[in-house]
Write a protein that holds these residues in place. Structure first.
Motif, PDB file in Angstrom:
ATOM      1  N   TYR A  71       0.844  -1.183   0.000  1.00 37.02           N
ATOM      2  CA  TYR A  71       0.000   0.000   0.000  1.00 37.02           C
ATOM      3  C   TYR A  71       0.883   1.238   0.000  1.00 37.02           C
ATOM      4  N   VAL A  72       0.294   2.323  -0.449  1.00 37.27           N
ATOM      5  CA  VAL A  72       0.936   3.631  -0.367  1.00 37.27           C
ATOM      6  C   VAL A  72      -0.135   4.628   0.057  1.00 37.27           C
ATOM      7  N   GLU A  73       0.195   5.439   1.045  1.00 38.47           N
ATOM      8  CA  GLU A  73      -0.720   6.482   1.509  1.00 38.47           C
ATOM      9  C   GLU A  73      -0.170   7.812   1.023  1.00 38.47           C
ATOM     10  N   VAL A  74      -0.988   8.539   0.274  1.00 40.56           N
ATOM     11  CA  VAL A  74      -0.554   9.772  -0.379  1.00 40.56           C
ATOM     12  C   VAL A  74      -1.518  10.888  -0.022  1.00 40.56           C
ATOM     13  N   CYS A  79       1.337  22.665  -1.373  1.00 40.48           N
ATOM     14  CA  CYS A  79       2.707  22.735  -1.868  1.00 40.48           C
ATOM     15  C   CYS A  79       3.320  21.391  -2.234  1.00 40.48           C
ATOM     16  N   THR A  80       2.816  20.321  -1.666  1.00 44.59           N
ATOM     17  CA  THR A  80       3.530  19.056  -1.798  1.00 44.59           C
ATOM     18  C   THR A  80       2.596  17.857  -1.821  1.00 44.59           C
ATOM     19  N   ILE A  81       3.123  16.777  -2.351  1.00 40.07           N
ATOM     20  CA  ILE A  81       2.513  15.462  -2.215  1.00 40.07           C
ATOM     21  C   ILE A  81       3.299  14.779  -1.116  1.00 40.07           C
ATOM     22  N   PHE A  82       2.622  14.363  -0.065  1.00 42.20           N
ATOM     23  CA  PHE A  82       3.279  13.740   1.064  1.00 42.20           C
ATOM     24  C   PHE A  82       2.984  12.246   1.063  1.00 42.20           C
ATOM     25  N   ILE A  83       4.029  11.436   1.024  1.00 38.38           N
ATOM     26  CA  ILE A  83       3.881   9.986   1.117  1.00 38.38           C
ATOM     27  C   ILE A  83       3.983   9.629   2.594  1.00 38.38           C
ATOM     28  N   SER A  84       2.852   9.283   3.185  1.00 34.74           N
ATOM     29  CA  SER A  84       2.828   8.941   4.608  1.00 34.74           C
ATOM     30  C   SER A  84       3.417   7.570   4.860  1.00 34.74           C
ATOM     31  N   ARG A  85       3.208   6.670   3.918  1.00 32.60           N
ATOM     32  CA  ARG A  85       3.733   5.315   4.056  1.00 32.60           C
ATOM     33  C   ARG A  85       3.729   4.628   2.700  1.00 32.60           C
ATOM     34  N   LEU A  86       4.752   3.824   2.482  1.00 37.94           N
ATOM     35  CA  LEU A  86       4.854   2.970   1.292  1.00 37.94           C
ATOM     36  C   LEU A  86       5.427   1.650   1.778  1.00 37.94           C
ATOM     37  N   ASP A  87       4.584   0.644   1.843  1.00 40.41           N
ATOM     38  CA  ASP A  87       5.005  -0.657   2.349  1.00 40.41           C
ATOM     39  C   ASP A  87       4.643  -1.741   1.340  1.00 40.41           C
ATOM     40  N   ILE A  88       5.599  -2.602   1.087  1.00 35.76           N
ATOM     41  CA  ILE A  88       5.415  -3.724   0.168  1.00 35.76           C
ATOM     42  C   ILE A  88       5.850  -4.989   0.898  1.00 35.76           C
ATOM     43  N   ILE A  89       5.037  -6.031   0.791  1.00 34.09           N
ATOM     44  CA  ILE A  89       5.361  -7.311   1.425  1.00 34.09           C
ATOM     45  C   ILE A  89       6.784  -7.713   1.028  1.00 34.09           C
ATOM     46  N   ILE A 112       1.069  18.383 -11.662  1.00 39.81           N
ATOM     47  CA  ILE A 112       0.417  19.403 -10.839  1.00 39.81           C
ATOM     48  C   ILE A 112       1.429  20.353 -10.189  1.00 39.81           C
ATOM     49  N   ASN A 113       2.705  20.228 -10.575  1.00 39.19           N
ATOM     50  CA  ASN A 113       3.777  21.126 -10.143  1.00 39.19           C
ATOM     51  C   ASN A 113       3.942  21.169  -8.616  1.00 39.19           C
ATOM     52  N   LYS A 114       4.080  19.990  -8.019  1.00 41.23           N
ATOM     53  CA  LYS A 114       4.303  19.889  -6.575  1.00 41.23           C
ATOM     54  C   LYS A 114       5.486  18.965  -6.316  1.00 41.23           C
ATOM     55  N   SER A 115       6.193  19.231  -5.240  1.00 42.66           N
ATOM     56  CA  SER A 115       7.263  18.339  -4.824  1.00 42.66           C
ATOM     57  C   SER A 115       6.660  17.157  -4.070  1.00 42.66           C
ATOM     58  N   ILE A 116       7.474  16.153  -3.837  1.00 45.10           N
ATOM     59  CA  ILE A 116       7.072  14.979  -3.064  1.00 45.10           C
ATOM     60  C   ILE A 116       7.934  14.960  -1.813  1.00 45.10           C
ATOM     61  N   SER A 117       7.320  14.711  -0.662  1.00 44.45           N
ATOM     62  CA  SER A 117       8.103  14.615   0.565  1.00 44.45           C
ATOM     63  C   SER A 117       7.649  13.409   1.376  1.00 44.45           C
ATOM     64  N   VAL A 149      12.958  14.743   0.169  1.00 44.03           N
ATOM     65  CA  VAL A 149      12.131  15.490  -0.767  1.00 44.03           C
ATOM     66  C   VAL A 149      12.595  15.197  -2.188  1.00 44.03           C
ATOM     67  N   HIS A 150      11.640  15.185  -3.093  1.00 43.19           N
ATOM     68  CA  HIS A 150      11.909  14.994  -4.527  1.00 43.19           C
ATOM     69  C   HIS A 150      11.131  16.069  -5.270  1.00 43.19           C
ATOM     70  N   GLY A 151      11.769  16.688  -6.245  1.00 47.58           N
ATOM     71  CA  GLY A 151      11.040  17.656  -7.051  1.00 47.58           C
ATOM     72  C   GLY A 151      11.578  19.061  -6.907  1.00 47.58           C
ATOM     73  N   VAL A 152      10.695  19.993  -6.618  1.00 46.38           N
ATOM     74  CA  VAL A 152      11.027  21.406  -6.532  1.00 46.38           C
ATOM     75  C   VAL A 152      12.362  21.602  -5.821  1.00 46.38           C
ATOM     76  N   SER A 153      13.196  22.472  -6.341  1.00 51.03           N
ATOM     77  CA  SER A 153      14.551  22.668  -5.795  1.00 51.03           C
ATOM     78  C   SER A 153      14.522  23.072  -4.343  1.00 51.03           C
ATOM     79  N   ILE A 154      15.080  22.199  -3.515  1.00 48.88           N
ATOM     80  CA  ILE A 154      15.194  22.439  -2.092  1.00 48.88           C
ATOM     81  C   ILE A 154      16.612  22.041  -1.695  1.00 48.88           C
TER      82      ILE A 154
END
Length: 157
Positions: A71-74, A79-89, A112-117, A149-154
């Motif tokens: 599962y992945v919780e997004v 400003c951002t797409i936040f990945i709360s969790r990404l778990d794979i068996i 949508i021009n947002k970074s991922i964190s 973080v991935h995406g927008v320059s930080i």
């Protein structure tokens, strides 16, 4: 994000329904060995944790051959797409599913021009290396967690 997304032979499907027991079973397969190194696994406490901390309306189930394998919780804010969790068996880890999932989220973030964190436990070196291999950079941290973080320059630290 779209409610159903095909990623080769793995599909992401927005969680629907009230029965989250299979989500707990995935969580247990992913986290039992790791967490049990630090404290005794308390099944009742862990079930309550999943029930009370997962945001099921933002949870996508990763399915292969009609079986849930992760599962992945997004969550998306201004400003951002936040990945709360990404778990794979574990049996499906290191097979490209996590990378494919991140690439799909990245394509959407570009659209949508947002970074991922996200945050990762500092002790979870495999996860940190995985995210870094997909162009995430460490931007902040606490005693226990790193923010990546991935995406927008930080600037990285």
């Amino acid at each position: 994000m779209d409610s159903n997304i095909e990623i080769k032979s793995t599909e992401l499907v927005l969680f629907e329904g009230a029965d989250c027991s299979f989500v707990f079973e995935i969580y247990k397969k992913v986290w039992f060995h790791y967490l049990n190194q630090y404290f005794d696994w308390d099944e009742t406490w862990q079930k309550e944790y999943v029930k009370n901390t997962f945001d099921f309306k933002h949870l996508y189930i990763l399915r292969r051959d009609d079986r849930p394998i992760g599962y992945v919780e997004v969550q998306i804010d201004t400003c951002t797409i936040f990945i709360s969790r990404l778990d794979i068996i574990p049996r499906y880890q290191r097979s490209g599913i996590g990378g494919q999932t991140l690439r799909k989220i990245n394509r959407y973030s570009n659209k949508i021009n947002k970074s991922i964190s996200l945050y990762s436990l500092k002790k979870n070196i495999n996860a940190i290396n995985f995210y870094k291999s997909h162009n995430f950079v460490v931007t902040d941290g606490t005693d226990e967690y790193l923010k990546l973080v991935h995406g927008v320059s930080i600037p990285s630290i």
